[in-house]
Design a protein around this motif. Structure first.
Motif, PDB file in Angstrom:
ATOM      1  N   TYR A   1       1.124  10.995   4.239  1.00 14.55           N
ATOM      2  CA  TYR A   1       1.023   9.623   4.715  1.00 14.55           C
ATOM      3  C   TYR A   1       2.279   9.170   5.452  1.00 14.55           C
ATOM      4  O   TYR A   1       2.199   8.599   6.546  1.00 14.55           O
ATOM      5  CB  TYR A   1       0.763   8.689   3.540  1.00 14.55           C
ATOM      6  N   LEU A   2       3.427   9.411   4.861  1.00 20.33           N
ATOM      7  CA  LEU A   2       4.655   8.804   5.365  1.00 20.33           C
ATOM      8  C   LEU A   2       5.447   9.677   6.328  1.00 20.33           C
ATOM      9  O   LEU A   2       6.331   9.163   7.027  1.00 20.33           O
ATOM     10  CB  LEU A   2       5.550   8.408   4.178  1.00 20.33           C
TER      11      LEU A   2
ATOM     12  N   VAL B   1       1.953  11.856  -0.415  1.00 21.43           N
ATOM     13  CA  VAL B   1       2.893  10.894   0.153  1.00 21.43           C
ATOM     14  C   VAL B   1       3.550  11.465   1.405  1.00 21.43           C
ATOM     15  O   VAL B   1       3.791  10.745   2.386  1.00 21.43           O
ATOM     16  CB  VAL B   1       3.958  10.495  -0.893  1.00 21.43           C
TER      17      VAL B   1
ATOM     18  N   LEU C   1      -3.171   7.546   8.248  1.00 20.42           N
ATOM     19  CA  LEU C   1      -2.883   6.409   7.362  1.00 20.42           C
ATOM     20  C   LEU C   1      -4.120   5.790   6.712  1.00 20.42           C
ATOM     21  O   LEU C   1      -4.119   5.570   5.500  1.00 20.42           O
ATOM     22  CB  LEU C   1      -2.074   5.353   8.127  1.00 20.42           C
TER      23      LEU C   1
ATOM     24  N   LEU D   1       2.989   3.286  -2.964  1.00 16.38           N
ATOM     25  CA  LEU D   1       2.764   4.715  -3.189  1.00 16.38           C
ATOM     26  C   LEU D   1       4.081   5.472  -3.184  1.00 16.38           C
ATOM     27  O   LEU D   1       4.307   6.374  -3.998  1.00 16.38           O
ATOM     28  CB  LEU D   1       1.829   5.261  -2.111  1.00 16.38           C
ATOM     29  N   TYR D   2       4.977   5.090  -2.262  1.00 18.62           N
ATOM     30  CA  TYR D   2       6.296   5.726  -2.198  1.00 18.62           C
ATOM     31  C   TYR D   2       7.106   5.434  -3.469  1.00 18.62           C
ATOM     32  O   TYR D   2       7.722   6.339  -4.051  1.00 18.62           O
ATOM     33  CB  TYR D   2       7.059   5.232  -0.971  1.00 18.62           C
TER      34      TYR D   2
ATOM     35  N   THR E   1       0.846  -1.195   0.000  1.00 23.12           N
ATOM     36  CA  THR E   1       0.000   0.000   0.000  1.00 23.12           C
ATOM     37  C   THR E   1       0.885   1.249   0.000  1.00 23.12           C
ATOM     38  O   THR E   1       1.209   1.783  -1.053  1.00 23.12           O
ATOM     39  CB  THR E   1      -0.963  -0.002   1.206  1.00 23.12           C
ATOM     40  N   TYR E   2       1.310   1.686   1.178  1.00 22.60           N
ATOM     41  CA  TYR E   2       2.108   2.906   1.256  1.00 22.60           C
ATOM     42  C   TYR E   2       3.494   2.724   0.654  1.00 22.60           C
ATOM     43  O   TYR E   2       4.090   3.686   0.154  1.00 22.60           O
ATOM     44  CB  TYR E   2       2.202   3.360   2.713  1.00 22.60           C
TER      45      TYR E   2
END
Length: 311
Positions: free
Chosen positions: A72-73, A69, A83, A14-15, A10-11
């Motif tokens: 989120y991160l 991003v 998240l 995205l990264y 998922t993340y």
């Protein structure tokens, strides 16, 4: 069996999408710089406005993607509640992606009309592109209202439809252009070789966008709980931008290779005595020297389609 959502798929995806997208954005910016150097004076105002509009949309999409991003991160470290939520910039960038894809596809539809002189064929391909645009706009308008990422799975049908139509439009554009170029062959070796190169170039410029759209369609159907489909979808805008810029910047190179092939010369001459036949020469046996020049305008039409744009 559905694949469970993890941090990696998922993340993490995205990264990775941001990293790859940023690299492709850099390539596009370089292509834009080359375009300004070579063609900003030669091209019509409409073509220049099209290129600038695409780059502006591409830049806005990249900024929004980086912001989402970051939220989120980075911000998510201090506020884990972020998240599972929807960061609006991740959804808003869909509108810019839609604009880029539609402008590029409509440009290629215009080239179909210029080469084939068939308005109905161009309109048919254009309709597929506009349908994909409308479906994506509906998807984005609904997605931006969501609060949780898990709600995106309810739009699976719209996502599949949008990516499928986009891939269909790209494939159709490439196939139609290749078909029209195939029908433009004159039978002479030099011009035929040039058209073959143009056909390969046309096919290759449409290949990345088609593959990315198809991959996004497959992933959203097979792995709806992950961001695998988002990874491919986020690259589409960069692929479209690079596709049109490479197409425009390659005109001088392709035209330089076409100049020697734009004419085929055959001599029918008689000097009064026999002479060995030479390559490209036919001995007519009698009469004065005659030179026949056969013009092949297909190359000119193909390249002028990006220079003689009419409103």
């Amino acid at each position: 069996m559905a694949v469970a959502a993890t941090i990696d798929n998922t993340y993490g995806m995205l990264y990775v999408a941001v990293v790859v997208s940023t690299a492709l954005y850099g390539v596009g910016a370089t292509q834009f710089w080359l375009y300004i150097r070579k063609y900003h004076v030669k091209d019509t105002l409409l073509i220049k406005c099209l290129v600038i509009a695409i780059l502006v949309c591409d830049t806005c999409q990249q900024i929004l993607l980086i912001h989402s991003v970051y939220k989120y991160l980075v911000a998510g470290i201090s506020d884990p509640a972020i998240l599972p939520s929807v960061v609006n910039t991740l959804m808003v960038e869909l509108f810019f992606s839609c604009a880029i894809a539609t402008m590029v596809q409509q440009f290629y539809c215009w080239r179909i009309y210029k080469i084939g002189q068939n308005i109905f064929l161009a309109l048919a391909v254009s309709a597929v592109s506009w349908t994909s645009c409308v479906v994506l706009l509906i998807y984005a308008a609904r997605a931006v209202q969501f609060k949780q990422l898990s709600q995106l799975t309810t739009l699976q049908t719209l996502s599949i439809a949008s990516n499928t139509l986009s891939a269909a439009a790209d494939v159709t554009v490439s196939v139609v252009l290749v078909f029209l170029l195939q029908g433009s062959k004159t039978g002479f070796k030099r011009s035929t070789d040039l058209i073959n190169r143009l056909m390969i170039f046309t096919f290759n410029t449409g290949l990345p966008t088609s593959i990315a759209a198809l991959a996004a369609t497959i992933c959203v159907a097979a792995f709806p709980n992950t961001f695998l489909y988002i990874f491919f979808f986020l690259l589409l805008g960069r692929f479209y931008t690079n596709s049109i810029l490479v197409t425009l910047n390659s005109r001088e190179y392709i035209k330089s290779t076409s100049d020697p092939a734009s004419q085929e010369h055959y001599s029918l001459e008689n000097t009064g005595r026999p002479r060995p036949p030479q390559a490209g020469t036919f001995n007519g046996g009698q009469g004065d020297a005659i030179t026949i020049r056969i013009e092949t305008d297909t190359m000119h039409d193909f390249h002028s389609s990006t220079q003689d744009l009419k409103s």
